[in-house]
Scaffold this motif. Structure first.
Motif, PDB file in Angstrom:
ATOM      1  N   VAL A 190       0.849  -1.182   0.000  1.00 43.44           N
ATOM      2  CA  VAL A 190       0.000   0.000   0.000  1.00 43.44           C
ATOM      3  C   VAL A 190       0.890   1.239   0.000  1.00 43.44           C
ATOM      4  O   VAL A 190       1.815   1.332   0.809  1.00 43.44           O
ATOM      5  CB  VAL A 190      -0.914   0.023   1.244  1.00 43.44           C
ATOM      6  CG1 VAL A 190      -1.772   1.261   1.271  1.00 43.44           C
ATOM      7  CG2 VAL A 190      -1.752  -1.234   1.297  1.00 43.44           C
ATOM      8  N   ILE A 191       0.602   2.158  -0.914  1.00 42.78           N
ATOM      9  CA  ILE A 191       1.341   3.421  -0.930  1.00 42.78           C
ATOM     10  C   ILE A 191       0.676   4.356   0.074  1.00 42.78           C
ATOM     11  O   ILE A 191      -0.491   4.706  -0.064  1.00 42.78           O
ATOM     12  CB  ILE A 191       1.349   4.046  -2.339  1.00 42.78           C
ATOM     13  CG1 ILE A 191       2.077   3.124  -3.317  1.00 42.78           C
ATOM     14  CG2 ILE A 191       2.006   5.424  -2.304  1.00 42.78           C
ATOM     15  CD1 ILE A 191       2.064   3.606  -4.755  1.00 42.78           C
ATOM     16  N   ASP A 192       1.440   4.759   1.096  1.00 45.95           N
ATOM     17  CA  ASP A 192       0.916   5.654   2.125  1.00 45.95           C
ATOM     18  C   ASP A 192       1.068   7.120   1.724  1.00 45.95           C
ATOM     19  O   ASP A 192       0.167   7.917   1.928  1.00 45.95           O
ATOM     20  CB  ASP A 192       1.628   5.416   3.459  1.00 45.95           C
ATOM     21  CG  ASP A 192       1.380   4.025   4.005  1.00 45.95           C
ATOM     22  OD1 ASP A 192       0.259   3.502   3.812  1.00 45.95           O
ATOM     23  OD2 ASP A 192       2.300   3.460   4.627  1.00 45.95           O
ATOM     24  N   SER A 193       2.240   7.463   1.185  1.00 49.07           N
ATOM     25  CA  SER A 193       2.454   8.854   0.764  1.00 49.07           C
ATOM     26  C   SER A 193       3.517   8.903  -0.339  1.00 49.07           C
ATOM     27  O   SER A 193       4.369   8.027  -0.436  1.00 49.07           O
ATOM     28  CB  SER A 193       2.863   9.740   1.943  1.00 49.07           C
ATOM     29  OG  SER A 193       4.144   9.362   2.407  1.00 49.07           O
ATOM     30  N   ILE A 194       3.417   9.970  -1.127  1.00 52.47           N
ATOM     31  CA  ILE A 194       4.342  10.182  -2.246  1.00 52.47           C
ATOM     32  C   ILE A 194       4.795  11.634  -2.204  1.00 52.47           C
ATOM     33  O   ILE A 194       3.991  12.542  -1.994  1.00 52.47           O
ATOM     34  CB  ILE A 194       3.644   9.924  -3.599  1.00 52.47           C
ATOM     35  CG1 ILE A 194       3.239   8.474  -3.728  1.00 52.47           C
ATOM     36  CG2 ILE A 194       4.527  10.344  -4.757  1.00 52.47           C
ATOM     37  CD1 ILE A 194       2.456   8.172  -4.982  1.00 52.47           C
TER      38      ILE A 194
END
Length: 190
Positions: A157-161
């Protein structure tokens, strides 16, 4: 009067006919009408019972569908825990690092930093492995990399970019990612 004369002459025939008519009226009022009322009442009760039966059958079907749905959900969740999520911290770390490294190489991105931080909530049977990584490359490669991470079969899961441009013109973009994956908490802690 002619009726009196008819009565006197046909008395033998009229008395049994009038007695029969009177008996029919008495039987109708005393027996047939109450039976007819009972039959109507019984029919109404039977119709109400049939409607209650149909309602009970619908409720039973709904309950069976709910139970089947719960069973399917339970099987899917068990399959998810068994087949998708890593079973240990080491396996979660190994799988995610391997997958992310392969995707970065596949999309011509250069890794400059990578770290992990395991976390576990006391009330959960799952533990979370947070991953931070920094990549450099051009915009199209970064975009394809992010798409592959989001649409891949691994549970990452991508939490932040965070995306930023270097100070020099034409310098590569720097992508800072915070990702997470989960694993069974009871199996080998961090």
């Amino acid at each position: 009067l002619p009726l009196r004369r008819i009565y006197d002459e046909k008395r033998r025939l009229l008395i049994p006919v009038l007695a029969g008519i009177a008996l029919n009226v008495v039987l109708f009022v005393g027996v047939v009408y109450p039976l007819r009322a009972r039959v109507r009442s019984t029919e109404v009760r039977a119709e109400a019972a049939a409607q209650r039966l149909q309602a009970a059958e619908r409720e039973d079907e709904e309950a069976r569908n709910i139970a089947q749905g719960r069973d399917r959900t339970s099987l899917a969740l068990t399959s998810f825990y068994k087949d998708v999520l890593p079973s240990t911290h080491a396996q979660a770390r190994q799988v995610t690092f391997l997958r992310l490294t392969q995707l970065a190489e596949q999309h011509n991105l250069e890794q400059s930093r990578r770290s992990t931080d395991p976390k576990q909530d006391r009330e959960s049977t799952l533990a979370r492995l947070q991953i931070s990584m920094t990549l450099q490359g051009n915009y199209d490669d970064i975009r394809r990399f992010i798409y592959q991470v989001e649409s891949g079969s691994d549970f990452i899961v991508i939490d932040s970019i965070s995306l930023r441009q270097g100070e020099e013109a034409g310098s590569p973009l720097t992508l800072a990612l915070n990702l997470s994956t989960y694993y069974q908490a009871g199996s080998n802690g961090p």
